[in-house]
Design a protein around this motif. Sequence first.
Motif, PDB file in Angstrom:
ATOM      1  N   VAL A   1     -31.814  10.995  33.578  1.00 52.77           N
ATOM      2  CA  VAL A   1     -30.882  10.636  32.306  1.00 52.77           C
ATOM      3  C   VAL A   1     -32.303  10.770  31.141  1.00 52.77           C
ATOM      4  CG1 VAL A   1     -29.255   9.201  33.332  1.00 52.77           C
ATOM      5  CG2 VAL A   1     -31.481   8.090  32.899  1.00 52.77           C
ATOM      6  N   THR A   2     -31.621  11.635  30.114  1.00 57.51           N
ATOM      7  CA  THR A   2     -32.606  11.930  29.132  1.00 57.51           C
ATOM      8  C   THR A   2     -32.070  12.061  27.802  1.00 57.51           C
ATOM      9  OG1 THR A   2     -34.354  13.286  28.412  1.00 57.51           O
ATOM     10  CG2 THR A   2     -32.761  14.342  30.075  1.00 57.51           C
ATOM     11  N   ASN A   3     -32.712  11.387  26.611  1.00 58.72           N
ATOM     12  CA  ASN A   3     -31.949  11.395  25.264  1.00 58.72           C
ATOM     13  C   ASN A   3     -32.423  12.888  24.823  1.00 58.72           C
ATOM     14  OD1 ASN A   3     -30.981   9.125  24.925  1.00 58.72           O
ATOM     15  ND2 ASN A   3     -32.468   8.260  24.115  1.00 58.72           N
ATOM     16  N   GLN A   4     -31.712  13.764  24.360  1.00 59.23           N
ATOM     17  CA  GLN A   4     -32.387  15.104  23.888  1.00 59.23           C
ATOM     18  C   GLN A   4     -31.980  15.445  22.696  1.00 59.23           C
ATOM     19  OE1 GLN A   4     -34.567  17.385  25.422  1.00 59.23           O
ATOM     20  NE2 GLN A   4     -34.744  15.396  26.779  1.00 59.23           N
ATOM     21  N   SER A   5     -32.367  14.451  21.553  1.00 64.13           N
ATOM     22  CA  SER A   5     -31.896  14.539  20.238  1.00 64.13           C
ATOM     23  C   SER A   5     -32.369  15.873  19.618  1.00 64.13           C
ATOM     24  CB  SER A   5     -32.462  13.327  19.391  1.00 64.13           C
ATOM     25  OG  SER A   5     -33.784  13.498  19.238  1.00 64.13           O
ATOM     26  N   GLY A   6     -33.398  16.498  20.230  1.00 62.76           N
ATOM     27  CA  GLY A   6     -33.889  17.979  19.684  1.00 62.76           C
ATOM     28  C   GLY A   6     -32.915  18.922  19.479  1.00 62.76           C
ATOM     29  N   VAL A   7     -31.732  18.597  20.460  1.00 66.08           N
ATOM     30  CA  VAL A   7     -30.459  19.608  20.246  1.00 66.08           C
ATOM     31  C   VAL A   7     -29.736  19.147  18.739  1.00 66.08           C
ATOM     32  CG1 VAL A   7     -28.121  19.992  21.145  1.00 66.08           C
ATOM     33  CG2 VAL A   7     -30.144  19.854  22.730  1.00 66.08           C
ATOM     34  N   GLY A   8     -29.346  18.013  18.646  1.00 60.44           N
ATOM     35  CA  GLY A   8     -28.807  17.578  17.340  1.00 60.44           C
ATOM     36  C   GLY A   8     -29.602  17.725  16.238  1.00 60.44           C
TER      37      GLY A   8
ATOM     38  N   CYS B   1     -28.129  13.450  26.461  1.00 64.17           N
ATOM     39  CA  CYS B   1     -27.335  13.238  25.295  1.00 64.17           C
ATOM     40  C   CYS B   1     -27.839  14.074  24.235  1.00 64.17           C
ATOM     41  CB  CYS B   1     -27.300  11.796  25.031  1.00 64.17           C
ATOM     42  SG  CYS B   1     -26.395  11.356  23.554  1.00 64.17           S
ATOM     43  N   PRO B   2     -27.282  14.979  23.595  1.00 64.40           N
ATOM     44  CA  PRO B   2     -27.918  15.691  22.397  1.00 64.40           C
ATOM     45  C   PRO B   2     -27.764  14.893  21.159  1.00 64.40           C
ATOM     46  CG  PRO B   2     -26.018  16.362  23.130  1.00 64.40           C
ATOM     47  CD  PRO B   2     -26.221  15.332  23.980  1.00 64.40           C
ATOM     48  N   ASP B   3     -27.242  13.718  21.098  1.00 65.59           N
ATOM     49  CA  ASP B   3     -26.508  13.048  19.708  1.00 65.59           C
ATOM     50  C   ASP B   3     -27.651  12.228  19.311  1.00 65.59           C
ATOM     51  OD1 ASP B   3     -24.089  14.295  20.137  1.00 65.59           O
ATOM     52  OD2 ASP B   3     -23.605  12.501  21.439  1.00 65.59           O
ATOM     53  N   HIS B   4     -27.355  12.170  17.888  1.00 73.67           N
ATOM     54  CA  HIS B   4     -28.294  11.107  17.069  1.00 73.67           C
ATOM     55  C   HIS B   4     -27.588  10.803  15.886  1.00 73.67           C
ATOM     56  CE1 HIS B   4     -31.598   9.710  14.801  1.00 73.67           C
ATOM     57  NE2 HIS B   4     -32.462   9.506  16.211  1.00 73.67           N
ATOM     58  N   PRO B   5     -27.807   9.772  15.391  1.00 69.92           N
ATOM     59  CA  PRO B   5     -26.869   9.152  14.392  1.00 69.92           C
ATOM     60  C   PRO B   5     -27.570   9.974  13.045  1.00 69.92           C
ATOM     61  CG  PRO B   5     -28.244   7.335  15.238  1.00 69.92           C
ATOM     62  CD  PRO B   5     -28.294   8.320  16.093  1.00 69.92           C
ATOM     63  N   GLU B   6     -28.480  10.652  13.194  1.00 68.77           N
ATOM     64  CA  GLU B   6     -29.176  11.227  11.786  1.00 68.77           C
ATOM     65  C   GLU B   6     -29.233  12.656  12.130  1.00 68.77           C
ATOM     66  OE1 GLU B   6     -32.740   8.842  10.512  1.00 68.77           O
ATOM     67  OE2 GLU B   6     -31.423   7.042  10.644  1.00 68.77           O
ATOM     68  N   ALA B   7     -28.627  13.268  12.901  1.00 67.83           N
ATOM     69  CA  ALA B   7     -28.749  14.681  13.393  1.00 67.83           C
ATOM     70  C   ALA B   7     -28.481  15.406  12.175  1.00 67.83           C
ATOM     71  CB  ALA B   7     -27.997  15.137  14.732  1.00 67.83           C
ATOM     72  N   PRO B   8     -29.298  16.526  11.836  1.00 70.01           N
ATOM     73  CA  PRO B   8     -28.588  17.537  10.761  1.00 70.01           C
ATOM     74  C   PRO B   8     -27.466  18.042  11.389  1.00 70.01           C
ATOM     75  CG  PRO B   8     -30.867  18.023  11.766  1.00 70.01           C
ATOM     76  CD  PRO B   8     -30.431  16.971  12.443  1.00 70.01           C
TER      77      PRO B   8
END
Length: 172
Positions: free
Chosen positions: A54-61, A94-101
């Motif tokens: 289980v890994t956060n992957q905000s690099g996508v977002g 999870c690719p999501d992030h509240p400040e994702a561009p």
Amino acid sequence: MTTTSTRPAVFFDRDGVLNHDAGYLSEASKFKWMEGAREAVKLVNEAGYFAFVVTNQSGVGRGFYEESDVDALHQWMAEELAAVGAHIDAFEYCPDHPEAPIERYRRDSHRRKPGPGMITDLMQRFPVATEKSFLIGDQERDLEAARAAGIRGLLFREGNLATFVRETLKLA
């Protein structure tokens, strides 16, 4: 009435647990296994536990890489694990992030740790024995996600992951 027998699970955080955290990692060429990581997954498999990532992957977002890059890296990890007789039952990210561009990923998601969504989604898809399951993470947000999902969270910061897992399984 049919009952499905449940099995305990180990939920591994990826960056900082299974591999050295290189920051926004998306390429196998930059991936460096943590000492004992492949052996740790094999120990979990041999103990009859599910093994999940289980890994956060905000690099996508954030636009640093694509979801297909994450999938390709996880496929590569699976092949590396298979070479030593180990396997991951499912990879969740999870690719999501509240400040994702990138707008489609800009949101607060229950799946992004410290939210429990990736863990609870896996527990709905697989017959997990919650009371015997645990998560291994390297950040407080990992442990928060575990608590919110109703499982134990264990902090791993350094050392040999196989030794850590072996000791944990003895206590389980």
